[in-house]
Design a protein around this motif. Sequence first.
Motif, PDB file in Angstrom:
ATOM      1  N   HIS A 111       0.780  -1.292  -0.093  1.00 40.24           N
ATOM      2  CA  HIS A 111      -0.094  -0.001  -0.046  1.00 40.24           C
ATOM      3  C   HIS A 111       1.030   1.110   0.096  1.00 40.24           C
ATOM      4  CE1 HIS A 111      -3.583   2.264   0.726  1.00 40.24           C
ATOM      5  NE2 HIS A 111      -2.901   3.154   1.515  1.00 40.24           N
ATOM      6  N   ILE A 112       0.777   1.803  -1.146  1.00 41.67           N
ATOM      7  CA  ILE A 112       1.617   3.047  -1.229  1.00 41.67           C
ATOM      8  C   ILE A 112       1.237   4.324  -1.754  1.00 41.67           C
ATOM      9  CG2 ILE A 112       3.827   3.628  -2.517  1.00 41.67           C
ATOM     10  CD1 ILE A 112       4.163   1.091  -4.010  1.00 41.67           C
ATOM     11  N   ILE A 152      -0.947   4.269 -13.589  1.00 41.73           N
ATOM     12  CA  ILE A 152      -0.460   3.357 -12.793  1.00 41.73           C
ATOM     13  C   ILE A 152      -1.624   2.298 -12.528  1.00 41.73           C
ATOM     14  CG2 ILE A 152       0.205   2.961 -10.152  1.00 41.73           C
ATOM     15  CD1 ILE A 152       2.128   4.813 -11.627  1.00 41.73           C
ATOM     16  N   GLY A 153      -2.773   2.410 -12.435  1.00 39.16           N
ATOM     17  CA  GLY A 153      -3.617   1.352 -12.257  1.00 39.16           C
ATOM     18  C   GLY A 153      -3.498   0.555 -10.717  1.00 39.16           C
ATOM     19  N   PHE A 154      -4.022   0.912  -9.665  1.00 37.24           N
ATOM     20  CA  PHE A 154      -4.148   0.454  -8.353  1.00 37.24           C
ATOM     21  C   PHE A 154      -5.002  -0.525  -8.209  1.00 37.24           C
ATOM     22  CE2 PHE A 154      -2.298   4.996  -7.954  1.00 37.24           C
ATOM     23  CZ  PHE A 154      -0.953   4.452  -7.244  1.00 37.24           C
ATOM     24  N   MET A 155      -4.756  -1.636  -7.563  1.00 39.80           N
ATOM     25  CA  MET A 155      -5.803  -2.725  -7.321  1.00 39.80           C
ATOM     26  C   MET A 155      -6.668  -2.241  -6.069  1.00 39.80           C
ATOM     27  SD  MET A 155      -5.286  -4.878  -4.380  1.00 39.80           S
ATOM     28  CE  MET A 155      -5.882  -6.262  -4.867  1.00 39.80           C
ATOM     29  N   ASP A 171       8.361   5.097 -11.476  1.00 43.54           N
ATOM     30  CA  ASP A 171       9.908   4.491 -11.701  1.00 43.54           C
ATOM     31  C   ASP A 171       9.722   3.370 -10.500  1.00 43.54           C
ATOM     32  OD1 ASP A 171      10.521   6.102 -13.788  1.00 43.54           O
ATOM     33  OD2 ASP A 171      12.031   7.340 -12.463  1.00 43.54           O
ATOM     34  N   ILE A 172       9.384   3.875  -9.374  1.00 46.31           N
ATOM     35  CA  ILE A 172       9.377   2.757  -8.345  1.00 46.31           C
ATOM     36  C   ILE A 172       8.499   1.517  -8.459  1.00 46.31           C
ATOM     37  CG2 ILE A 172       8.038   4.312  -6.494  1.00 46.31           C
ATOM     38  CD1 ILE A 172      10.783   1.849  -5.553  1.00 46.31           C
ATOM     39  N   VAL A 173       7.195   2.125  -9.110  1.00 47.47           N
ATOM     40  CA  VAL A 173       6.142   1.049  -9.408  1.00 47.47           C
ATOM     41  C   VAL A 173       6.628  -0.030 -10.462  1.00 47.47           C
ATOM     42  CG1 VAL A 173       3.785   0.749 -10.187  1.00 47.47           C
ATOM     43  CG2 VAL A 173       4.117   2.565  -8.466  1.00 47.47           C
ATOM     44  N   LYS A 174       7.288   0.675 -11.454  1.00 47.20           N
ATOM     45  CA  LYS A 174       7.767  -0.148 -12.573  1.00 47.20           C
ATOM     46  C   LYS A 174       8.922  -1.243 -11.939  1.00 47.20           C
ATOM     47  CE  LYS A 174       9.752   0.036 -17.068  1.00 47.20           C
ATOM     48  NZ  LYS A 174      10.424  -1.199 -16.967  1.00 47.20           N
ATOM     49  N   LYS A 175       9.815  -0.803 -10.897  1.00 50.60           N
ATOM     50  CA  LYS A 175      10.785  -1.620 -10.822  1.00 50.60           C
ATOM     51  C   LYS A 175      10.140  -2.622  -9.930  1.00 50.60           C
ATOM     52  CE  LYS A 175      14.617   0.349  -8.377  1.00 50.60           C
ATOM     53  NZ  LYS A 175      15.209   0.604  -7.218  1.00 50.60           N
ATOM     54  N   LYS A 181       7.215  11.223 -11.553  1.00 40.63           N
ATOM     55  CA  LYS A 181       8.116  10.268 -12.264  1.00 40.63           C
ATOM     56  C   LYS A 181       8.840   9.282 -11.329  1.00 40.63           C
ATOM     57  CE  LYS A 181      12.426  10.458 -14.812  1.00 40.63           C
ATOM     58  NZ  LYS A 181      13.002   9.305 -14.043  1.00 40.63           N
ATOM     59  N   ASP A 182       9.302   9.804 -10.188  1.00 38.67           N
ATOM     60  CA  ASP A 182       9.767   8.856  -9.076  1.00 38.67           C
ATOM     61  C   ASP A 182       8.886   7.638  -8.800  1.00 38.67           C
ATOM     62  OD1 ASP A 182      11.880  10.809  -8.797  1.00 38.67           O
ATOM     63  OD2 ASP A 182      11.071  11.886  -7.020  1.00 38.67           O
ATOM     64  N   PHE A 183       7.479   8.132  -8.559  1.00 44.04           N
ATOM     65  CA  PHE A 183       6.635   7.036  -8.104  1.00 44.04           C
ATOM     66  C   PHE A 183       6.302   5.999  -9.359  1.00 44.04           C
ATOM     67  CE2 PHE A 183       2.545   5.237  -7.151  1.00 44.04           C
ATOM     68  CZ  PHE A 183       2.444   5.112  -5.994  1.00 44.04           C
TER      69      PHE A 183
END
Length: 440
Positions: free
Chosen positions: A262-263, A327-330, A287-291, A283-285
Amino acid sequence: MKNVANPKAAFYTLGCKVNQNETEALGALFKEHAYQVVDFDEVADVYIINTCTVTHLGDRKSRQVIRRAINTNPEALIVVTGCYAQTSPGELEQISGVDLIVGTRDRARIVDLIQEHKKGKKPVTHVSNILTVSDFEELPVDRLINRTRAFLKVQEGCEQFCTYCIIPYARGPSRSRSIENTLLEANKLTAAGFKEIILTGIHLGAYGKDLPNKVDLVYLCKQLLEQTNIERLRLGSIEPTEIVDELISLMKENPRFCRDLHIPLQNGDDEILKQMHRPYTTKDFRDIVKKIRDKIPDIGISSDIMVGFPGEEQNNFASSLSFVKEIGFMGLHVFKYSPRKGTPASKFPAQVSSQEKEKRSKAMLELAEQGFKSFATNYLGETLDVLVETAWPQGGWEGHTDNNLRVVFSGEGEKGIIVPIKLKALEKNYVQGEPNYSRN
Ligand code: 5AD
């Protein structure tokens, strides 16, 4: 047989998982002191209301619940605790029938405070300056029975001071439960039959900063996985900037560590994030989700989003919406910005009207539904392990997968077991399935 002479205590929790954990701990404490814990709607001798003040709705609901308790039994001792009690004791003293106000500290002593207090006197306020506290108050929860998931508070307080947020003033500075005590507590929970531990905190990612030997959240999780037999470990909320590579690797490698994060994004527009004092950009967000997704494709990622922050113009909201969609959050918790007295943002110009907030909240909630559906659809036809948490009154069982899908199924079940469930159909916010032991 229960001793009928035992005083009865009833509890009500508003707000977050930390509050839920604290109420559970208070319940255990009362039981230890020979109280009988009863339902909130029953006639009790003491009512304890654990309040929330994160928005004005938290305040309002807290007051409503307090009045409900007073109506149920006007003779009972009414005790108000939690964040609203900490920040606004004066408002609570105005409610006739409130007897004792205890903030977010000294709750280990709450039973003594109650025993010292007699009904009918003026309300007594036991609220101290929280901003100077440095100790972590231990409240054990292991005595609870018949539960499957335990929220375990390992961190208290926050020093981020986001411009909208009252919580640093309600909870004080960041402080952590020691590794040793956390392990002891986790082992007690495991021995008491809990299958899942959810680590919670007000600012969980700050875990360890105040402890010796440079320990952090990843170290704590490793220790919990190595030194306890808990079947599942899950994290509460964690800030995007605090998701380090080591955490992602641990989650990827250890099947007992739930693939669930949960971010809290709060807003999908860079200008607004800056005004909020959030320490990252979109952008930071991204990148981190992609990683995270590259390493753990099945991860369930959810978030908190605020709409109607002061200065959020139509164009800002449009970019917020499109970023959330991208982003598409669940899972998404949508909050309408609520000005909190004493916070910088409450004095910002360009406050947004409540009609506009309502409209934006609806639009965001639609994305929430879409996000859930598109995530859950990926799993239709697949068989996932579900920890059975509750029996449905109309028959059937409910639980969660490790990646946080809420699943309902009928057939053989039992609280506290992990069952392979084949997912069959989507509902509004859960998935229906059936046991599939052969996993075909
Ligand atoms: N108004 C609306 N929502 C808020 N939150 C925190 N402060 C406020 C506020 N003043 C929300 C944030 C946070 C969640 C727990 O509450 O989204 O993540």
